[in-house]
Design an enzyme around this catalytic site. Structure first.
Site, PDB file in Angstrom:
ATOM      1  N   ASP A  65      29.811  45.951  37.208  1.00 40.63           N
ATOM      2  CA  ASP A  65      28.781  46.624  38.011  1.00 40.63           C
ATOM      3  C   ASP A  65      27.931  47.513  37.102  1.00 40.63           C
ATOM      4  O   ASP A  65      28.189  47.626  35.908  1.00 40.63           O
ATOM      5  CB  ASP A  65      29.416  47.387  39.171  1.00 40.63           C
ATOM      6  CG  ASP A  65      30.366  48.482  38.700  1.00 40.63           C
ATOM      7  OD1 ASP A  65      30.478  48.707  37.486  1.00 40.63           O
ATOM      8  OD2 ASP A  65      30.987  49.113  39.571  1.00 40.63           O
ATOM      9  N   ASP A 112      32.553  41.809  46.831  1.00 36.17           N
ATOM     10  CA  ASP A 112      33.644  42.470  46.126  1.00 36.17           C
ATOM     11  C   ASP A 112      34.059  43.679  46.948  1.00 36.17           C
ATOM     12  O   ASP A 112      33.255  44.246  47.674  1.00 36.17           O
ATOM     13  CB  ASP A 112      33.203  42.975  44.745  1.00 36.17           C
ATOM     14  CG  ASP A 112      32.440  44.286  44.865  1.00 36.17           C
ATOM     15  OD1 ASP A 112      31.253  44.237  45.226  1.00 36.17           O
ATOM     16  OD2 ASP A 112      33.046  45.356  44.659  1.00 36.17           O
ATOM     17  N   CYS A 123      51.904  31.138  54.137  1.00 34.85           N
ATOM     18  CA  CYS A 123      51.221  31.677  52.952  1.00 34.85           C
ATOM     19  C   CYS A 123      51.951  31.228  51.695  1.00 34.85           C
ATOM     20  O   CYS A 123      53.182  31.203  51.638  1.00 34.85           O
ATOM     21  CB  CYS A 123      51.180  33.197  53.015  1.00 34.85           C
ATOM     22  SG  CYS A 123      50.468  33.961  51.540  1.00 34.85           S
ATOM     23  N   CYS A 170      51.864  32.685  48.742  1.00 35.69           N
ATOM     24  CA  CYS A 170      52.064  33.714  47.713  1.00 35.69           C
ATOM     25  C   CYS A 170      53.541  33.968  47.465  1.00 35.69           C
ATOM     26  O   CYS A 170      54.400  33.639  48.285  1.00 35.69           O
ATOM     27  CB  CYS A 170      51.330  35.001  48.080  1.00 35.69           C
ATOM     28  SG  CYS A 170      52.263  36.165  49.080  1.00 35.69           S
ATOM     29  N   CYS A 218      55.580  35.783  50.167  1.00 33.76           N
ATOM     30  CA  CYS A 218      55.910  35.003  51.361  1.00 33.76           C
ATOM     31  C   CYS A 218      56.865  33.854  51.072  1.00 33.76           C
ATOM     32  O   CYS A 218      57.671  33.477  51.913  1.00 33.76           O
ATOM     33  CB  CYS A 218      54.628  34.474  51.998  1.00 33.76           C
ATOM     34  SG  CYS A 218      53.582  35.798  52.641  1.00 33.76           S
ATOM     35  N   HIS A 225      49.856  39.404  48.283  1.00 33.19           N
ATOM     36  CA  HIS A 225      49.672  38.766  49.588  1.00 33.19           C
ATOM     37  C   HIS A 225      48.262  38.997  50.135  1.00 33.19           C
ATOM     38  O   HIS A 225      47.596  38.050  50.581  1.00 33.19           O
ATOM     39  CB  HIS A 225      50.703  39.246  50.609  1.00 33.19           C
ATOM     40  CG  HIS A 225      50.397  38.709  51.964  1.00 33.19           C
ATOM     41  ND1 HIS A 225      50.709  37.416  52.327  1.00 33.19           N
ATOM     42  CD2 HIS A 225      49.702  39.242  53.008  1.00 33.19           C
ATOM     43  CE1 HIS A 225      50.242  37.180  53.542  1.00 33.19           C
ATOM     44  NE2 HIS A 225      49.626  38.276  53.980  1.00 33.19           N
TER      45      HIS A 225
HETATM   46 ZN    ZN Z   1      51.710  35.870  51.310  1.00 37.17          ZN
END
Ligand code: ZN
Length: 397
Positions: A102, A276, A314, A316, A319, A345
């Protein structure tokens, strides 16, 4: 709409809205020196050259294709010249995909202990040690070229959306002069430069700023001065002005600072390509995890006996491997792993949500998919979209 190839950045619109349709959502592809960014896309924020609690492998597994780093923070600590000596931002943080820095303007306004802005630049006191510094369009370009991100951003003067008209007008005109100076000062051929539209919530100032910035040879167009203290309706009206004027402009449109899934979906519908925000990672560190249709509070005692994963479908690590009970226990015990798992997550959820949006646009089914996507996003809690304020706290770990 054809591809734009202006040196280090090329943007191709792969699926565009049919004229007269209810949505301006579009599917695009931004090609940068370090890789390809499919749009609409969300950029996780790595304030200090790290997305807090995650390493680069975590980010890749969450399907992050581009991250943002903060010029203001890296200029103050560890210093842009040091980062340049150590291989630039990509080498320094060991991330080989695209990065955007930025301009530093937002942090000067929101974070520095004090600031004095004149037409030449901004003098401010560091929030770290009180030392005095000066940023100008020219020094912002020098710093960003040393950091070496794929995309740099022109130095701008942001103000809160609710500011008085005279304040907004003054900052908008200054942003225009600084945009021209940023373009003149920027020399790095392997780095794209995006320009920033201001104009607050004043339709005529928004229009003037959009026309001015779009008239300059930037590689992309940032929409600034939103994602602050405006209402969703005010944001919608401001975006209508901007995107309406940019309808035939072939460059990517980036709305700075927006992060809740519901807000992202609404802005994509209005034709925004890039976003963002610190929001998904910041709320994760307070124990709030996003799931389809809502969220879980990991500090809640009701989760301490729940053997289910945070979210069944999910991908990730949190999870796939752990139960709600375990992650809730980690939060209660303030174990460091809690912050990593929750952040992983929330970013996975957000980036997966953007992938679902892209798929719907690509299939020509975005409008039909809106109710389902809205249901998945859930309702954002009060304060969740006040990203401008929360970012201003400096995001302590
Ligand atoms: Zn997850």
């Amino acid at each position: 709409m054809s591809a734009v190839s202006a040196g280090p950045a090329s943007f191709e619109v792969l699926a565009k809205p049919i004229p007269g349709s209810a949505t301006r959502a579009r599917r695009g592809r931004l090609t940068l020196p370090h890789g390809v960014v499919d749009t609409p896309q969300f950029m996780p924020v790595g304030t200090n050259a790290t997305v807090k609690a995650l390493d680069p492998d975590d980010l890749e597994k969450a399907n992050a294709t581009i991250v943002l780093a903060n010029t203001y923070h890296l200029y103050l600590r560890p210093g842009h010249e040091r980062i340049a000596r150590l291989g630039g931002l990509h080498g320094f943080m060991a991330w080989d995909r695209p990065i955007l820095t930025d301009s530093g303007g937002f942090q000067v306004v929101s974070l520095a202990d004090s600031r004095d802005i004149d037409d030449e630049g901004a003098t401010f006191r560091s929030h770290l040690d009180g030392s005095t510094h000066r940023l100008t369009p020219e020094t912002s370009m020098t710093i960003q070229e040393a950091l070496g991100a794929d995309v740099a951003v022109a130095f701008d003067h942001p103000v809160y959306p609710s500011s008085a008209r005279s304040v907004v007008e003054d900052a908008t005109e200054r942003t225009h002069r600084w945009a021209e100076r940023s373009l003149r000062a920027h020399t790095r051929p392997d780095q794209a430069l995006f320009g920033v539209i201001q104009g607050g919530l004043e339709p005529d100032l928004r229009e003037r700023s959009t026309r001015f910035i779009a008239g300059l040879p930037f590689d992309g167009i940032n929409i600034g001065g939103l994602a602050g203290d405006e209402t969703p309706i005010q944001r919608r009206e401001a975006l209508d002005v901007v995107v309406g004027l940019l309808a035939d402009d072939p460059r990517p449109r980036y709305l700075m600072g927006l992060g809740s899934p519901a807000d992202l979906l609404a802005a994509v519908d209005q034709g925004v390509d890039l976003f963002d925000s610190v929001l998904p990672s910041r709320v994760a560190r307070t124990g709030q995890v996003w799931i389809p249709g809502g969220k879980l509070d990991l500090r809640s005692a009701t989760l301490l006996d729940d053997p289910a994963p945070l979210q069944a479908d999910c991908a990730c690590l949190a999870c796939r491997r752990f139960s709600r009970a375990y992650v809730a226990h980690l939060f209660r015990a303030r174990e460091l792993l809690a912050y990593r798992l929750a952040t992983l997550h929330n970013l996975t959820f957000t980036l997966d949500f953007m992938a679902r949006i892209r798929e719907a646009i690509a299939n020509g089914r975005f409008t039909e998919s809106l109710p389902g996507l809205r249901a998945r996003a859930g309702r954002s809690a009060p304060g969740e979209d006040a990203t401008m304020t929360s970012e201003a706290t400096g995001e302590p770990a």
